[in-house]
Design an enzyme around this catalytic site. Structure first.
Site, PDB file in Angstrom:
ATOM      1  N   LYS A  44       0.732  -1.272  -0.047  1.00 57.96           N
ATOM      2  CA  LYS A  44      -0.060   0.010  -0.053  1.00 57.96           C
ATOM      3  C   LYS A  44       0.698   1.243  -0.035  1.00 57.96           C
ATOM      4  CE  LYS A  44      -3.262   3.122   0.484  1.00 57.96           C
ATOM      5  NZ  LYS A  44      -4.080   3.251  -0.373  1.00 57.96           N
ATOM      6  N   MET A  70     -10.390   5.855  -0.452  1.00 56.76           N
ATOM      7  CA  MET A  70      -9.772   5.327   0.794  1.00 56.76           C
ATOM      8  C   MET A  70      -8.838   6.473   1.600  1.00 56.76           C
ATOM      9  SD  MET A  70     -10.779   2.171   0.109  1.00 56.76           S
ATOM     10  CE  MET A  70     -10.044   1.342   1.645  1.00 56.76           C
ATOM     11  N   CYS A 129      -2.384   9.764  -6.520  1.00 52.43           N
ATOM     12  CA  CYS A 129      -3.770   9.499  -5.761  1.00 52.43           C
ATOM     13  C   CYS A 129      -4.812  10.439  -5.624  1.00 52.43           C
ATOM     14  CB  CYS A 129      -3.161   9.593  -4.178  1.00 52.43           C
ATOM     15  SG  CYS A 129      -4.503   9.053  -3.283  1.00 52.43           S
ATOM     16  N   GLY A 249      -8.159  -2.689 -15.190  1.00 51.29           N
ATOM     17  CA  GLY A 249      -9.142  -3.639 -15.986  1.00 51.29           C
ATOM     18  C   GLY A 249      -8.855  -5.051 -16.123  1.00 51.29           C
ATOM     19  N   GLY A 270      -6.093  -4.938  -9.417  1.00 51.94           N
ATOM     20  CA  GLY A 270      -6.674  -4.251  -8.352  1.00 51.94           C
ATOM     21  C   GLY A 270      -8.251  -4.589  -8.093  1.00 51.94           C
TER      22      GLY A 270
HETATM   23  O1  LIG Z   1      -7.571   6.593  -1.697  1.00 52.45           O
HETATM   24  C1  LIG Z   1      -6.375   5.976  -2.007  1.00 52.45           C
HETATM   25  O2  LIG Z   1      -5.875   5.552  -1.083  1.00 52.45           O
HETATM   26  C2  LIG Z   1      -5.956   5.655  -3.388  1.00 52.45           C
HETATM   27  N1  LIG Z   1      -6.919   5.234  -4.171  1.00 52.45           N
HETATM   28  C3  LIG Z   1      -6.505   5.226  -5.383  1.00 52.45           C
HETATM   29  O3  LIG Z   1      -7.537   4.634  -6.315  1.00 52.45           O
HETATM   30  N2  LIG Z   1      -5.331   5.330  -5.970  1.00 52.45           N
HETATM   31  C4  LIG Z   1      -4.435   5.701  -5.120  1.00 52.45           C
HETATM   32  O4  LIG Z   1      -3.278   6.121  -5.587  1.00 52.45           O
HETATM   33  C5  LIG Z   1      -4.475   5.924  -3.646  1.00 52.45           C
HETATM   34 CL1  LIG Z   1      -3.154   6.306  -2.578  1.00 52.45          CL
END
Ligand SMILES: O=C(O)c1[nH]c(=O)[nH]c(=O)c1Cl
Length: 310
Positions: A44, A70, A129, A249, A270
């Site tokens: 992560k 997130m 992000c 995808g 993912g």
């Molecule tokens: O909300 C997140 O943690 C997040 N969520 C994403 O889809 N890509 C990222 O690079 C990150 Cl860091």
């Protein structure tokens, strides 16, 4: 048939890993990916200090993919550096260390710590992000990308890759490739989620996730055409010394095959991993092998980057 692949001198038994952020926030999750048929694991994205992240609900699986906001929940840089170093000692499958500083200073501080550490593996600087409120993505600001790479490569001599968002205009690929080709990058990882989508529940008349008014990164089947285009566009423009990780995808062995055909050296999963769990890697290696057998390919090099033009 052999699935071995290498990236910046690091060898992988097969090209499949999790995407940063999925099944990789704790040592237990990381161990589960390493124990699976995956060729490696990425942590992560770490911030300097641990973070709780955004309010819940912040992730929603959907029929055609997922949405997430997130907010970078993670155990903090020290925890993931320790994990990466321990597994380098144990000579497990490769661990890629993902970093996402909340500022240029934090990015550089973490890179200095890695530079001074025993870790010699791949480092992924996440410039994309989309979900930290108030923090615009670095990777859509080409001057900011230039600043961070200028400053990082003043001192960083280890293997550095960058995680990029999707770009939607060929002039952007041209402009950013001209910048990236100036640096000794190990790789680019394309793509991160498609930022700031909005998924609504028509029954409750509310967004399905709570942070940022329901705006979140979109993944899964929704983004595969954009992911493939980004992999292909970078392969066509970047120095051959810069590798490519294809993300976005991937749900079947054919999806993996398509990313490789567009030029990916490794492929990350993912959304589909979030719903299926680490067993997906056994299914994907089996399905990729079947596709290769049908086509008479023995190695990934037989077809990597060989998408034909019409
Ligand atoms: O909300 C997140 O943690 C997040 N969520 C994403 O889809 N890509 C990222 O690079 C990150 Cl860091």
């Amino acid at each position: 048939i052999k699935l071995t692949s290498s990236l910046a001198g690091v060898t992988f038994a097969n090209p499949l890993l999790n995407a940063a952020g999925v099944h990789c926030a704790t040592p237990t999750e990381l161990d589960e990916v390493l124990a699976s048929a995956a060729g490696g694991v990425v942590t992560k994205s770490a911030t300097l200090a641990p973070r709780d992240g955004n309010v819940r609900p912040r992730f929603q699986a959907l029929p055609l993919g997922s949405i997430n906001s997130m907010g970078l929940p993670n155990q903090g840089f020290d925890a993931y550096l320790a994990y990466a170093c321990a597994h380098q000692q144990a000579a497990t499958a490769p661990v890629i260390l993902s970093l996402a500083g909340l500022s240029l200073a934090d990015d550089l501080a973490m890179l200095r710590r890695v530079q001074e550490s025993d870790f010699t593996g791949l480092v992924e600087l996440n410039l994309s992000c989309p979900n930290v409120p108030g923090k615009p993505q670095v990777a859509y600001d080409f001057a900011a990308v230039t600043r961070v790479l200028d400053q990082a490569f003043q001192f960083f001599t280890k293997r550095l890759g960058i995680k990029l968002p999707p770009y939607l205009d060929l002039a952007q690929f041209d402009a950013l490739a001209a910048i990236l080709n100036r640096y000794p990058l190990a790789y680019v990882n394309a793509i991160n989620s498609l930022g700031n989508g909005l998924v609504i529940d028509p029954l409750t008349e509310r967004p399905v996730i709570r942070p940022k008014g329901g705006f979140g990164g979109i993944g899964g089947a929704y983004v595969k055409p954009t992911a493939l285009a980004n992999v292909r566009a970078w392969r066509q423009r970047l120095n051959p010394t810069i590798g490519i990780i294809g993300t976005g995808g991937v749900r079947t062995g054919t999806d993996v095959f398509e990313h490789l055909l567009c030029g990916a050296d490794l492929v990350q999963v993912g959304t589909a991993l979030a719903t299926e769990g680490p067993a997906i890697f056994a299914r994907l290696t089996r399905e990729l092998t079947a596709v290769m057998a049908t086509k008479g390919y023995q190695t990934l090099a037989d077809f990597r980057g060989k998408l034909q033009v019409r």
